[in-house]
Design a protein around this motif. Sequence first.
Motif, short mmCIF file in Angstrom:
data_model
loop_
_atom_site.label_atom_id
_atom_site.label_comp_id
_atom_site.label_asym_id
_atom_site.label_seq_id
_atom_site.Cartn_x
_atom_site.Cartn_y
_atom_site.Cartn_z
N ILE A 98 41.02 42.29 36.86
CA ILE A 98 40.13 40.64 36.06
C ILE A 98 40.80 40.50 34.94
O ILE A 98 39.57 42.13 34.20
N GLY A 99 40.90 40.01 34.15
CA GLY A 99 40.97 39.27 32.06
C GLY A 99 39.85 38.79 32.18
O GLY A 99 40.59 37.60 32.73
N ILE A 100 39.50 39.07 30.37
CA ILE A 100 38.79 37.36 30.60
C ILE A 100 39.52 37.22 28.66
O ILE A 100 39.65 38.97 28.14
N LEU A 101 39.59 35.97 28.58
CA LEU A 101 40.13 35.89 26.32
C LEU A 101 38.34 36.18 25.67
O LEU A 101 37.45 35.81 26.01
N ASP A 102 38.72 36.99 24.44
CA ASP A 102 38.04 36.85 23.70
C ASP A 102 38.20 36.98 22.36
O ASP A 102 38.90 38.42 22.24
N LYS A 103 38.86 35.59 21.98
CA LYS A 103 39.69 35.31 20.31
C LYS A 103 40.86 36.04 20.32
O LYS A 103 41.09 35.16 21.42
N SER A 104 41.33 36.95 20.40
CA SER A 104 42.76 37.14 20.42
C SER A 104 43.22 38.66 21.24
O SER A 104 44.33 39.40 20.89
N ASN A 105 41.79 39.01 21.95
CA ASN A 105 42.25 40.05 22.88
C ASN A 105 41.38 39.41 23.69
O ASN A 105 41.42 38.17 24.65
N VAL A 106 42.00 40.14 24.94
CA VAL A 106 41.79 40.21 26.28
C VAL A 106 40.60 41.09 26.65
O VAL A 106 40.76 42.35 26.18
N VAL A 107 39.87 40.83 27.44
CA VAL A 107 38.53 42.21 28.18
C VAL A 107 39.00 42.27 29.43
O VAL A 107 38.68 41.43 29.94
N ILE A 108 38.83 43.25 29.67
CA ILE A 108 38.77 43.73 31.38
C ILE A 108 37.38 43.82 31.99
O ILE A 108 36.86 44.83 31.79
N THR A 109 36.92 43.19 32.30
CA THR A 109 35.70 42.28 33.16
C THR A 109 35.47 43.15 34.52
O THR A 109 34.03 43.84 34.58
N GLN A 110 36.56 43.30 35.02
CA GLN A 110 36.38 43.65 36.60
C GLN A 110 37.50 45.33 36.96
O GLN A 110 38.93 44.22 37.18
N VAL A 111 37.03 45.76 37.55
CA VAL A 111 38.06 46.48 38.13
C VAL A 111 38.49 47.10 39.44
O VAL A 111 36.88 47.29 40.27
N PHE A 112 39.40 47.05 40.13
CA PHE A 112 39.58 46.68 41.91
C PHE A 112 39.87 48.09 42.01
O PHE A 112 41.29 48.14 42.25
N PRO A 113 39.82 49.26 42.13
CA PRO A 113 40.10 50.92 42.10
C PRO A 113 41.48 50.77 43.13
O PRO A 113 40.46 50.32 44.97
N LYS A 114 42.30 51.26 43.49
CA LYS A 114 43.09 51.46 45.06
C LYS A 114 42.06 52.61 45.36
O LYS A 114 42.15 52.85 46.69
N ASP A 115 42.29 53.54 44.90
CA ASP A 115 40.60 55.08 45.63
C ASP A 115 39.38 54.51 45.61
O ASP A 115 39.23 53.73 44.45
N SER A 116 38.48 55.40 45.30
CA SER A 116 37.78 55.42 46.00
C SER A 116 36.59 56.15 44.44
O SER A 116 36.12 55.85 44.34
N GLY A 117 37.44 56.45 43.61
CA GLY A 117 37.78 57.88 42.72
C GLY A 117 36.56 56.51 41.74
O GLY A 117 37.63 56.14 41.17
N PHE A 118 35.86 58.11 40.67
CA PHE A 118 34.93 56.90 39.83
C PHE A 118 36.06 56.60 38.44
O PHE A 118 35.85 55.95 37.30
N SER A 119 37.08 57.31 38.36
CA SER A 119 37.72 57.64 37.44
C SER A 119 38.44 56.63 36.79
O SER A 119 38.96 55.91 35.95
N GLU A 120 38.88 55.38 37.89
CA GLU A 120 40.00 53.73 37.37
C GLU A 120 38.67 53.11 36.88
O GLU A 120 39.51 51.87 36.25
N PHE A 121 38.05 53.78 36.96
CA PHE A 121 36.26 52.39 36.46
C PHE A 121 36.47 52.59 34.49
O PHE A 121 36.20 51.90 33.95
N ARG A 122 37.43 53.25 34.25
CA ARG A 122 37.15 53.93 32.69
C ARG A 122 37.80 53.10 31.80
O ARG A 122 37.65 52.97 30.99
N VAL A 123 38.53 52.05 32.80
CA VAL A 123 39.06 51.01 31.42
C VAL A 123 38.23 49.56 31.74
O VAL A 123 38.76 48.94 31.10
N LEU A 124 37.19 49.54 32.61
CA LEU A 124 36.64 48.53 32.73
C LEU A 124 35.66 48.11 31.27
O LEU A 124 35.25 49.19 30.29
#
Length: 244
Positions: A98-124
């Motif tokens: 899920i992404g939301i707008l912040d001025k001229s940027n998008v911020v990733i606010t939620q991550v729903f990983p394919k696997d249960s590994g913690f590494s998927e959340f690095r982009v949060l």
Amino acid sequence: MTDSSSTLRNGLRILDLLEKTSGLSLTDISKQLGINKSTAYRLLATLIEEHRVKKIQLRYSLVHADFHSRLEQSSSLNPISIPVSNKILDKFDTTAFIGILDKSNVVITQVFPKDSGFSEFRVLGNVTPVHLSALGKAIVAFLPKDSQHKILNDLSFTVGTKYTLDDQNIFQRNLDVIKNTGFALDDEESSLGIRCLAVPIFRNDQVIASFGLSGTFQSLPRTKLQKIAKQLARSSQEITNEFF
């Protein structure tokens, strides 16, 4: 000292440290505070979720007070947490965002990983110029023209790869295509070998966020993009119908 007290103290130490800098890597934070990397990473992930810290590329920095004010005041940044059911996510065989707008940027606010590994959340919490992100483009394409033009005028059109849309007129035409087709595509525009697909999320007929997928060419093959985009659009409509 209890575990909860230690966690709180270390979280506050991270905030104090970042307040004195323009940004630090995970390794720098771990070394300077004497906290092991896994602990520092978990604390930073929590601070990102709480919108106290942001991550741009590999560096962590504080989120300033004006960002929180915009979160409260702007309809495009509200709600921050959007319920997405497993039923919706089960349709896709890759990580969703899920992404939301912040001025001229998008911020990733939620991550729903394919696997249960913690590494998927690095982009949060990652902050990306909208022209480098399918999540960003999927929001901007459906904004009123005056809001859209302001964002385009504020963009510096940073180049991510040789495929980046780094010209304002070309990017505007791309936004028009996105509005007509209903979905946005980042085809190696920010990272080589990575393809992203995103659709807008609406509330009261206004775009408030975007819902997207990211993966390799194998997980998001070009021959199936239209089909996946239709599934994403239906899922976005389900989110709107059920929660907004």
